[in-house]
Enzyme design. Structure first.
Site, PDB file in Angstrom:
ATOM      1  CE  LYS A  39      -4.246  -1.875   1.311  1.00 15.31           C
ATOM      2  NZ  LYS A  39      -5.069  -1.951   3.235  1.00 15.31           N
ATOM      3  CE  LYS A  96     -10.454 -12.298  -0.659  1.00  8.62           C
ATOM      4  NZ  LYS A  96      -9.545 -12.030   0.324  1.00  8.62           N
ATOM      5  CE  LYS A 124     -20.301  -4.851  -0.346  1.00  8.73           C
ATOM      6  NZ  LYS A 124     -20.488  -3.795   1.391  1.00  8.73           N
TER       7      LYS A 124
END
Ligand code: SF4
Length: 324
Positions: free
Chosen positions: A111, A191, A194
Site C-alpha cells: 500500500k 478475488k 467491492k
C-alpha cells in the site's frame, strides 16, 4: 473453552465472497467456542472516508452479520469504537513493537508504494490488530493464509510485552486454519471485492443476482453451446461447490465436459442453489431493518460484555506497568 476473536471491516452489506470466505465459518464456530466478533471501524479510518457513510456501512455490516447467522445470544458482536480500550492497548503495544517489523509487513509495503503520502495509521494498524486480539486474551484466531503474518506479529507483541514485564498475562494466539474458500469475482480475474465491482451482495434480490450472474465470465473455450468445457477453469463451477451438494456438483462437471448444458443452463442451476441459501438470509435482514432496535440492542449488549473483559485486561496491564 477457547476464546476466538475475529474482526471485519465496516464495508456495508456483505457480499458472497466475504460470506463464504469468513462469515459462514464464524457462524459454525459459535457452537464450539466462546466467540467475539468485532466490526473494526477504527481500522476503517486509515484511508479516506465520509463519516456518514462510515456510520451507515457499519450498521449495514451489523445487519448482514446477524442476518447471516451471527447470533448475539451465542457470540459477542460489537463495534470496535464502542470499546475504546482497543486503542489504549494498541498505544501500549506500540512501545514494544520495533518499527522495522512493521515496515516488513507485506500489506504496508504494497500500500505504501501505491500512495504518495502515507499516514502513521497504515504502518501501525497491525499493532491495533494485535491489541484487538489480546485485549480479550483470545487464544484462537480464524485466519486465511494472507492474514498469518499479522497473527505472527500479535504473537510477537504478546511475547515482547510478557518478557518486558516478567509476566505471562497474554497468551500467544494460535491460528485456526479453517476450510474457507477464496471466492473469485464475477469477472473470474481477481478475488471478489467491492472496490473491483465484481461482487454479488448477500442481500441482493433474485432479479439483481441473476442480472449479474447471467453475463458472468465462464470457460472461454465454450464459445458455442456445443463446445465442451473444463469446469475447473470456471468460476461458476467454483460457486456450485459453495452452494450445491456434491451430487449436483458432479452432474454440473459432466454436463460441462460433454456440452450437455449451455452456460446459461448451468447458471440457472447455480441460481437455484444460491437462492436456497440466500433467501432466508435476505428475509432475516428485512426483518432486522424493520426492527432496528434489535440490532441496536444487540450491539450495545455486545459492547457491554466485551467492554467488561477489556476493562479487566486494562486494569491488569496498567497495574503491571506502573501506570496510575
Ligand atoms: Fe462454467 Fe457451467 Fe459453463 Fe461449464 S457449463 S463453463 S461450469 S458455466
Amino acid at each position: 473453552m477457547s476464546t476466538i476473536f475475529s474482526g471485519i471491516q465496516p464495508s456495508g452489506e456483505l457480499h458472497i465472497g466475504n460470506y463464504l470466505g469468513a462469515v459462514k465459518n464464524w457462524v459454525e464456530l459459535q457452537s464450539k467456542y466462546e466467540c467475539i466478533y468485532c466490526i473494526v471501524d477504527y481500522h476503517a479510518i486509515i484511508g479516506d472516508f465520509e463519516p456518514e457513510s462510515l456510520r451507515r456501512r457499519t450498521r449495514q455490516m451489523a445487519v448482514s452479520l446477524m442476518a447471516a447467522g451471527i447470533d448475539p445470544a451465542k457470540s459477542t458482536l460489537f463495534v470496535q469504537s464502542m470499546v475504546p480500550e482497543h486503542t489504549e492497548l494498541a498505544w501500549i503495544f506500540n512501545t514494544v513493537t520495533p518499527v522495522g517489523e512493521l515496515e516488513r509487513q507485506t500489506q504496508y509495503k504494497d500500500k505504501s508504494q501505491r500512495q504518495e503520502s502515507v499516514n502513521a495509521g497504515l504502518l501501525i494498524y497491525p499493532v491495533l490488530q494485535a491489541a484487538d486480539i489480546l485485549l480479550y486474551r483470545a487464544d484462537l484466531i480464524p485466519v486465511g493464509e494472507d492474514q498469518v503474518q499479522h497473527l505472527e506479529l500479535a504473537r510477537d507483541v504478546a511475547r515482547k510485552w510478557n518478557a518486558k514485564f516478567a509476566s505471562e498475562y497474554f497468551p500467544e494466539p494460535k491460528p485456526l486454519l479453517t476450510a474457507t474458500r477464496r471466492i473469485m469475482g464475477l469477472d473470474g480475474q481477481a478475488k471478489m471485492s467491492k472496490s473491483l465491482g465484481n461482487t454479488i451482495g448477500l442481500l441482493e434480490s433474485q432479479e439483481d443476482v441473476w442480472a449479474k450472474l447471467r453475463p458472468a465470465v465462464t470457460d472461454p473455450a465454450r464459445v458455442r453451446k456445443t463446445d465442451p468445457g473444463t469446469p475447473e477453469v470456471c468460476n461458476i463451477y467454483n460457486l456450485h461447490k459453495a452452494f450445491n451438494d456434491a451430487a449436483t456438483v458432479e452432474h454440473v462437471a459432466t454436463q460441462c465436459r460433454t456440452a450437455g448444458w449451455g452456460c446459461i443452463d448451468c447458471k440457472k442451476v447455480l441460481m437455484d442453489g444460491m437462492m436456497r441459501e440466500l433467501t432466508p438470509i435476505r428475509e432475516r435482514a428485512r426483518e432486522l431493518e424493520a426492527h432496528p432496535e434489535i440490532v441496536t440492542d444487540a450491539l450495545a449488549a455486545g459492547a457491554a460484555k466485551s467492554g467488561e473483559i477489556a476493562r479487566r485486561t486494562m486494569t491488569t496491564v496498567r497495574e503491571t506497568m506502573g501506570l496510575r
